[in-house]
Design a protein around this motif. Structure first.
Motif, short mmCIF file in Angstrom:
data_model
loop_
_atom_site.label_atom_id
_atom_site.label_comp_id
_atom_site.label_asym_id
_atom_site.label_seq_id
_atom_site.Cartn_x
_atom_site.Cartn_y
_atom_site.Cartn_z
N UNK A 295 28.13 -35.14 49.13
CA UNK A 295 28.36 -34.81 47.97
C UNK A 295 27.45 -34.09 47.14
N UNK A 296 27.88 -32.87 46.48
CA UNK A 296 27.06 -31.99 45.78
C UNK A 296 27.23 -32.27 44.30
N UNK A 297 26.20 -32.57 43.46
CA UNK A 297 25.92 -32.62 42.27
C UNK A 297 25.45 -31.22 41.45
N UNK A 298 26.26 -30.87 40.47
CA UNK A 298 25.75 -29.62 39.67
C UNK A 298 25.86 -30.29 38.20
N UNK A 299 24.94 -29.77 37.42
CA UNK A 299 24.94 -30.34 36.00
C UNK A 299 24.27 -29.47 34.99
N UNK A 300 24.40 -29.75 33.65
CA UNK A 300 23.86 -28.94 32.72
C UNK A 300 24.70 -28.68 31.82
N UNK A 301 24.35 -27.88 30.63
CA UNK A 301 25.40 -27.55 29.50
C UNK A 301 25.47 -26.25 29.18
N UNK A 302 25.35 -25.46 30.43
CA UNK A 302 25.21 -24.01 30.26
C UNK A 302 27.09 -23.67 29.75
N UNK A 303 27.47 -22.65 29.01
CA UNK A 303 28.79 -22.39 28.52
C UNK A 303 29.56 -21.71 29.63
N UNK A 304 28.87 -20.93 30.34
CA UNK A 304 29.75 -20.19 31.40
C UNK A 304 29.34 -20.11 32.66
N UNK A 305 28.45 -19.89 33.17
CA UNK A 305 27.69 -19.79 34.46
C UNK A 305 27.74 -21.30 35.40
N UNK A 306 27.30 -22.31 34.33
CA UNK A 306 27.27 -23.45 34.81
C UNK A 306 28.45 -24.19 35.41
#
Length: 307
Positions: free
Chosen positions: A171-182
């Motif tokens: 399982x791959x996790x991505x995170x953050x608060x970026x509005x577009x690229x994230x």
């Protein structure tokens, strides 16, 4: 709702301390043990006895635990080349019998790069995108076939794409608060999307962005798991909450506003509001790793109340 324990060892923790917390995490029925990936303490902490490496730690814990999942929030992309990182994570997954989750972020703390001689590139997000493509591409290449990649930042030619993880897909996790690229990055690569240390309103906004990006990418938004990381400070009464807040250098009112703080009932109620926003996992940031009674209280009076 699943509760996972999240530690910040750069603030001061030996491997033995982390092992003790990981074993308590397993014994008390929590879902997973996670750690940060940093080499320099933040704030007023002296960081003693000094940093521990995230994936070396997890390799050790892989052999000394049997049930809990193990992972990072988040592995710093600036610390490692993607090919060797894919090898290391696959090896730890095999060592654990297939219990690894892989969170990868761009890296952000410039001072720790300077302190330990790690290059700190100006363009980090583009590198992160290529790293995710390479690591997942290496793992998914069928055995006996080779993997090549020609990117702006990284190139691989005729890699045997070995070793393979124990899991069919880590399982791959991505995170953050970026509005577009994230959100677009999560839609392309993630099995789980994590919002770190944000309000309920910001969580709802970011989950909506990721769900929309997933649909635009041709995926069902429900294919992803949605989660939050929040600092925990729980006490059986006001005095215990205040004592635990003081131990980590924080104020009770601020913790109640920005984290999961207060009585077990208060914390269960707030977790319920994050669940209504779409979260099904909460990573509890535990900043005082000597306070195992804190873990026991959460297990007994918070986790037990969640379905």
């Amino acid at each position: 709702m699943r509760l996972r324990i999240f530690t910040e060892p750069q603030q001061g923790a030996s491997y033995d301390t982390l092992l003790t917390v990981a074993k308590a995490t397993e014994d008390l029925g929590f879902d997973a043990f996670y750690r940060s990936d940093h080499y320099l303490a933040m704030g007023d902490s002296d960081g003693l006895p000094g940093p521990t490496d995230a994936w070396i730690t997890l390799a050790g814990l892989a052999r000394e635990t049997s049930r809990i999942r193990l992972g990072t929030l988040m592995t710093a992309g600036t610390f490692r080349l993607p090919g060797p990182l894919a090898i290391a994570v696959a090896q730890v997954d095999a060592m654990s019998g297939g219990r690894v989750d892989f969170g990868l972020g761009s890296g952000w703390f410039e001072e720790e790069h300077t302190a330990y001689g790690i290059p700190f590139p100006k363009e980090k997000f583009g590198r992160l995108e290529e790293q995710l493509a390479i690591v997942t591409g290496l793992w998914s290449t069928p055995q006996g076939e080779s993997f090549s990649y020609d990117g702006k930042y990284y190139s691989l030619k005729d890699s045997p794409a070995l070793p393979k993880p124990a899991q069919d897909r880590i399982p791959v996790l991505v995170g953050g608060l970026g509005a577009k690229r994230t959100p677009r990055l999560a839609a392309r690569f993630a099995d789980e999307f994590n919002v770190p240390f944000a309000s309920l309103a910001d969580t709802e906004t970011q989950f909506a962005r990721v769900r929309a990006a997933a649909e635009e990418h041709g995926r069902s938004a429900d294919e992803l798991v949605y989660s939050n990381a929040l600092v925990a400070c729980v006490g059986k009464d006001d005095a215990e909450v205040a004592r635990r807040a003081a131990a980590i250098g924080r104020e009770v009112d601020e913790l109640k506003e920005n984290g999961l703080a207060g009585s077990p009932a208060e914390v269960v109620d707030k977790i319920g509001r994050f669940a209504e926003a779409g979260a099904s996992r909460i990573y509890l940031q535990m900043l005082d790793l000597s306070d195992l009674d804190h873990l026991e209280l959460i297990a007994d009076q918070v986790q037990s109340k969640l379905s």
